[in-house]
Design a protein around this motif. Structure first.
Motif, PDB file in Angstrom:
ATOM      1  N   ALA A 374       0.860  -1.242  -0.104  1.00 44.65           N
ATOM      2  CA  ALA A 374       0.014   0.041  -0.088  1.00 44.65           C
ATOM      3  C   ALA A 374       1.015   1.328  -0.089  1.00 44.65           C
ATOM      4  O   ALA A 374       0.556   2.140  -0.836  1.00 44.65           O
ATOM      5  CB  ALA A 374      -0.928  -0.102   1.314  1.00 44.65           C
ATOM      6  N   ALA A 375       2.007   1.264   0.882  1.00 51.78           N
ATOM      7  CA  ALA A 375       2.997   2.464   0.770  1.00 51.78           C
ATOM      8  C   ALA A 375       3.577   2.768  -0.524  1.00 51.78           C
ATOM      9  O   ALA A 375       3.526   3.875  -1.040  1.00 51.78           O
ATOM     10  CB  ALA A 375       3.775   2.108   2.141  1.00 51.78           C
ATOM     11  N   ARG A 376       4.083   1.803  -1.175  1.00 54.42           N
ATOM     12  CA  ARG A 376       4.730   1.958  -2.406  1.00 54.42           C
ATOM     13  C   ARG A 376       3.654   2.572  -3.612  1.00 54.42           C
ATOM     14  O   ARG A 376       4.008   3.253  -4.317  1.00 54.42           O
ATOM     15  CB  ARG A 376       5.381   0.855  -3.052  1.00 54.42           C
ATOM     16  CG  ARG A 376       6.708   0.331  -2.172  1.00 54.42           C
ATOM     17  CD  ARG A 376       7.573  -0.630  -2.939  1.00 54.42           C
ATOM     18  NE  ARG A 376       6.742  -1.761  -3.261  1.00 54.42           N
ATOM     19  CZ  ARG A 376       6.976  -2.918  -2.265  1.00 54.42           C
ATOM     20  NH1 ARG A 376       7.509  -2.639  -1.226  1.00 54.42           N
ATOM     21  NH2 ARG A 376       6.383  -3.987  -2.564  1.00 54.42           N
ATOM     22  N   THR A 377       2.524   1.718  -3.641  1.00 51.30           N
ATOM     23  CA  THR A 377       1.597   2.311  -4.263  1.00 51.30           C
ATOM     24  C   THR A 377       1.052   3.396  -4.163  1.00 51.30           C
ATOM     25  O   THR A 377       0.825   4.403  -5.361  1.00 51.30           O
ATOM     26  CB  THR A 377       0.388   1.148  -4.451  1.00 51.30           C
ATOM     27  OG1 THR A 377       0.737  -0.051  -4.442  1.00 51.30           O
ATOM     28  CG2 THR A 377      -0.788   1.493  -5.624  1.00 51.30           C
ATOM     29  N   THR A 378       0.798   3.813  -2.966  1.00 50.15           N
ATOM     30  CA  THR A 378       0.264   5.453  -2.632  1.00 50.15           C
ATOM     31  C   THR A 378       1.235   6.315  -3.030  1.00 50.15           C
ATOM     32  O   THR A 378       1.130   7.286  -3.462  1.00 50.15           O
ATOM     33  CB  THR A 378      -0.152   5.167  -1.002  1.00 50.15           C
ATOM     34  OG1 THR A 378      -1.097   4.389  -1.005  1.00 50.15           O
ATOM     35  CG2 THR A 378      -0.424   6.730  -0.635  1.00 50.15           C
ATOM     36  N   ALA A 448      -9.652   3.744   0.727  1.00 44.83           N
ATOM     37  CA  ALA A 448      -9.834   2.972  -0.782  1.00 44.83           C
ATOM     38  C   ALA A 448      -8.394   2.151  -1.037  1.00 44.83           C
ATOM     39  O   ALA A 448      -8.464   0.974  -1.693  1.00 44.83           O
ATOM     40  CB  ALA A 448     -10.092   4.301  -1.682  1.00 44.83           C
ATOM     41  N   GLN A 449      -7.045   2.894  -0.624  1.00 41.14           N
ATOM     42  CA  GLN A 449      -6.094   2.255  -1.086  1.00 41.14           C
ATOM     43  C   GLN A 449      -5.911   1.094  -0.217  1.00 41.14           C
ATOM     44  O   GLN A 449      -5.364  -0.129  -0.760  1.00 41.14           O
ATOM     45  CB  GLN A 449      -4.694   3.281  -0.712  1.00 41.14           C
ATOM     46  CG  GLN A 449      -3.286   2.426  -1.011  1.00 41.14           C
ATOM     47  CD  GLN A 449      -3.405   2.210  -2.627  1.00 41.14           C
ATOM     48  OE1 GLN A 449      -3.500   3.183  -3.151  1.00 41.14           O
ATOM     49  NE2 GLN A 449      -3.074   0.950  -2.862  1.00 41.14           N
ATOM     50  N   MET A 450      -6.334   0.937   0.969  1.00 41.77           N
ATOM     51  CA  MET A 450      -6.107  -0.095   1.845  1.00 41.77           C
ATOM     52  C   MET A 450      -7.084  -1.352   1.260  1.00 41.77           C
ATOM     53  O   MET A 450      -6.581  -2.485   1.254  1.00 41.77           O
ATOM     54  CB  MET A 450      -6.571   0.207   3.260  1.00 41.77           C
ATOM     55  CG  MET A 450      -6.269  -0.969   4.353  1.00 41.77           C
ATOM     56  SD  MET A 450      -7.630  -2.245   4.404  1.00 41.77           S
ATOM     57  CE  MET A 450      -8.796  -1.083   5.005  1.00 41.77           C
ATOM     58  N   ILE A 451      -8.468  -0.979   0.751  1.00 41.16           N
ATOM     59  CA  ILE A 451      -9.227  -2.089   0.203  1.00 41.16           C
ATOM     60  C   ILE A 451      -8.569  -2.710  -1.026  1.00 41.16           C
ATOM     61  O   ILE A 451      -8.630  -3.802  -1.229  1.00 41.16           O
ATOM     62  CB  ILE A 451     -10.416  -1.295  -0.097  1.00 41.16           C
ATOM     63  CG1 ILE A 451     -11.118  -1.093   1.349  1.00 41.16           C
ATOM     64  CG2 ILE A 451     -11.467  -2.229  -0.742  1.00 41.16           C
ATOM     65  CD1 ILE A 451     -12.512  -0.253   1.327  1.00 41.16           C
TER      66      ILE A 451
END
Length: 564
Positions: A374-378, A448-451
């Motif tokens: 999630a962190a890299r994608t965010t 939303a990112q976590m989901i």
């Protein structure tokens, strides 16, 4: 201990092949039909009687084992199993005497009350310990298998996140380089309105491309060849599964099981002395086992534990023969009873310990990898959105102003140079900010990112009402909801093979203090009552609780809202 015991009774897996194997071992040793044995020649027929009665009881228990796996209500399962164990303990002395009389013409001996009590107590203790171990190992294996599948799926998501981050960075640098080239071409001649407008449209197109890339689902990124297999834990030898058993538990188990017989064969004072001696021998065995197993392998440690308790059994039997020689050959039972009880309790302890440690380790690994993805994608999405916003606002706004200037009159060399310098500086800052630390995640995007990240592991459906969406505009509220939802998804993986979860975030009761109600449900069963792991922190979520609701496992928590 009472909770674990009741959970084992209600697990639906109390009776197993291991129950039958250990019961056979106990039946021909500790509870062998040796009361009428007076010579070595008589031992073999006595063992045969014990094996025969054991086989009959196994056949009688098979329907109970079948039924407990099909009864839906946990309480009824526990009652059935408990009644079966008590019945087995009560009927075994009767069957032993009947078989002895019919096959060997041996008369019944001993007190029925003492014999039935001893059998019931010992079978309750031994079979419960064996079931605790098997249920815990089964629960660990099931939960670990699901967590490993989830980790395997996340490994693919991890590669997708890396590929997406590289792709986003290459796209950003490529588009910025393209704008630099177009800017150089624009200012190389005296630009007119159409030229500046065309450059402005290029800037607008690039900003839209970056926004589209920022919204691209991670599942559409091609990376690798599929999920990576997560290595399973190596199988351990039986001796390596022996943890040092509690001397108190071993002593209590032996004292409770042997006391009915002891009280009927020796004076009360000597029986009480025997109980004290049992506890003294237990602490001696524990001290010797722990000291001799230091700096040894797990297998060697198990051997040292068994030897220490065997030696303790020899010591106790020697004392019993000296103080009450009339109890032979029963006085020899502790030689086998002590190491057997120590082994069963030690394995049960290892099963519970392994269940907690292994499941917690895999849960933490899954949670950590989810956070990393999630962190890299965010970060990649933030870089793209930030660049798009600056291009759309700052750069394109400057282009509009310059286009208005050249539309009225020709631009001077100084104006062209100033425009070029301003745009070049803006492009450089956009490119440089992508390398800097990212801005905090906008609250509206965090959930939303976590989901999206967990969607690589579970099929997630979410229902967030309008009032809850407004409340999620606060970062502190969103963070707490994200923590609860993430914990709920983790528990969905552990407790269910369905790989589905539903997230509901709704406004709480209007007559109470303002709060959000967060609920994550998934098909599955909590299984045994063994608390394998608190997950990533149900205990730390404050007020959250995990429970069974029909066919679903549900995590529910409340998030207080600030009073406006």
């Amino acid at each position: 201990m009472a909770r674990i015991w009741w959970g084992t009774l209600a697990s639906g897996r109390f009776f197993s092949g291991w129950s039958a194997a250990v019961a056979l071992l106990i039946a021909v040793t500790v509870l062998g039909a040796y009361r009428s044995v007076s010579s070595t020649v008589d031992y073999l027929p006595a063992i045969g009687i014990s094996v025969l009665v054991w086989a009959v009881l196994v056949v009688l228990v098979l329907p109970v084992a079948w039924a407990e796996r099909r009864i839906r209500r946990r309480r009824w399962r526990a009652v059935l199993v408990l009644a079966a164990v008590v019945a087995v303990g009560a009927v075994r002395p009767v069957l032993n005497d009947a078989a002895g009389f019919l096959l060997l013409r041996e008369p019944s001996t001993g007190s029925w009350v003492e014999r039935i009590t001893t059998n019931v107590v010992i079978w309750l203790i031994v079979l419960s310990l064996v079931a605790t171990a098997t249920v815990a190992y089964d629960a660990t294996r099931d939960a670990s298998a699901r967590l490993r599948v989830a980790l395997s799926d996340l490994s693919e998501a991890d590669r997708r996140a890396d590929a997406y981050a590289r792709r986003a960075r290459l796209l950003l640098h490529g588009q910025i380089a393209k704008l630099h080239a177009e800017l150089a071409q624009l200012v190389a001649t005296s630009p007119g309105f159409d030229d500046v407008s065309a450059f402005s449209q290029s800037v607008r197109a690039v900003s839209h491309d970056l926004e589209d890339e920022a919204a691209l689902p991670l599942s559409e990124i091609a990376a690798g060849t599929g999920p990576v297999e997560v290595p399973t834990a190596s199988r351990r030898p039986l001796l390596a599964r022996l943890r040092p058993p509690s001397p108190v538990v071993v002593s209590i188990a032996y004292a409770v099981g042997s006391l009915p017989y002891t009280l009927t064969t020796v004076p009360t004072a000597l029986a009480l002395f025997a109980v004290v001696l049992v506890f003294a021998c237990g602490f001696v065995a524990d001290a010797v086992a722990r000291r001799s197993s230091r700096r040894r392998s797990a297998t060697a440690r198990g051997g040292a534990i068994l030897f220490a308790w065997f030696a303790t059994g020899v010591l106790f039997s020697s004392a019993a023969i000296l103080l009450a020689p009339q109890t032979l050959p029963t006085a020899l039972v502790p030689i086998l009873a002590f190491p057997l009880l120590a082994a069963i309790i030690g394995v049960s302890s290892d099963a519970i310990h392994s269940a907690i440690v292994q499941t917690r380790r895999l849960s933490r690994a899954l949670a950590a990898q989810t956070d990393a993805v999630a962190a890299r994608t965010t970060r990649a999405r933030l870089e793209l959105r930030s660049a798009a916003e600056q291009l759309h606002g700052r750069v394109q706004g400057r282009c509009v102003l310059f286009a208005a200037t050249v539309d009225e009159r020709g631009a001077t060399a100084e104006e062209i140079d100033a425009f070029a310098a301003t745009i070049a500086l803006a492009l450089a800052e956009i490119e440089g900010s992508a390398e800097a630390a990212p801005a905090p995640v906008a609250p509206s995007n965090a959930l939303a990112q976590m989901i999206e990240t967990w969607s690589h592991v579970l099929e997630i459906s979410s229902d967030i009402d309008d009032e809850a969406r407004i409340a999620l505009g606060r970062e502190d509220v969103t963070r707490r909801v994200v923590d609860i939802a993430s914990e709920g998804f983790l528990n969905a993986v552990k407790h269910s093979g369905a790989r589905q979860a539903t997230l509901e975030v709704t406004r709480g009761d209007r007559d109470a203090a303002p709060e959000l109600r967060v609920e994550v449900s998934s098909p599955g069963r909590l299984g045994s009552a063994l608390s394998l792991s608190p997950g990533r922190g149900i205990a730390n979520l404050g007020g959250a609780h995990l429970f069974q609701r029909g066919r679903d496992v549900v995590l529910e928590a409340r998030v207080p809202l600030p009073v406006s």
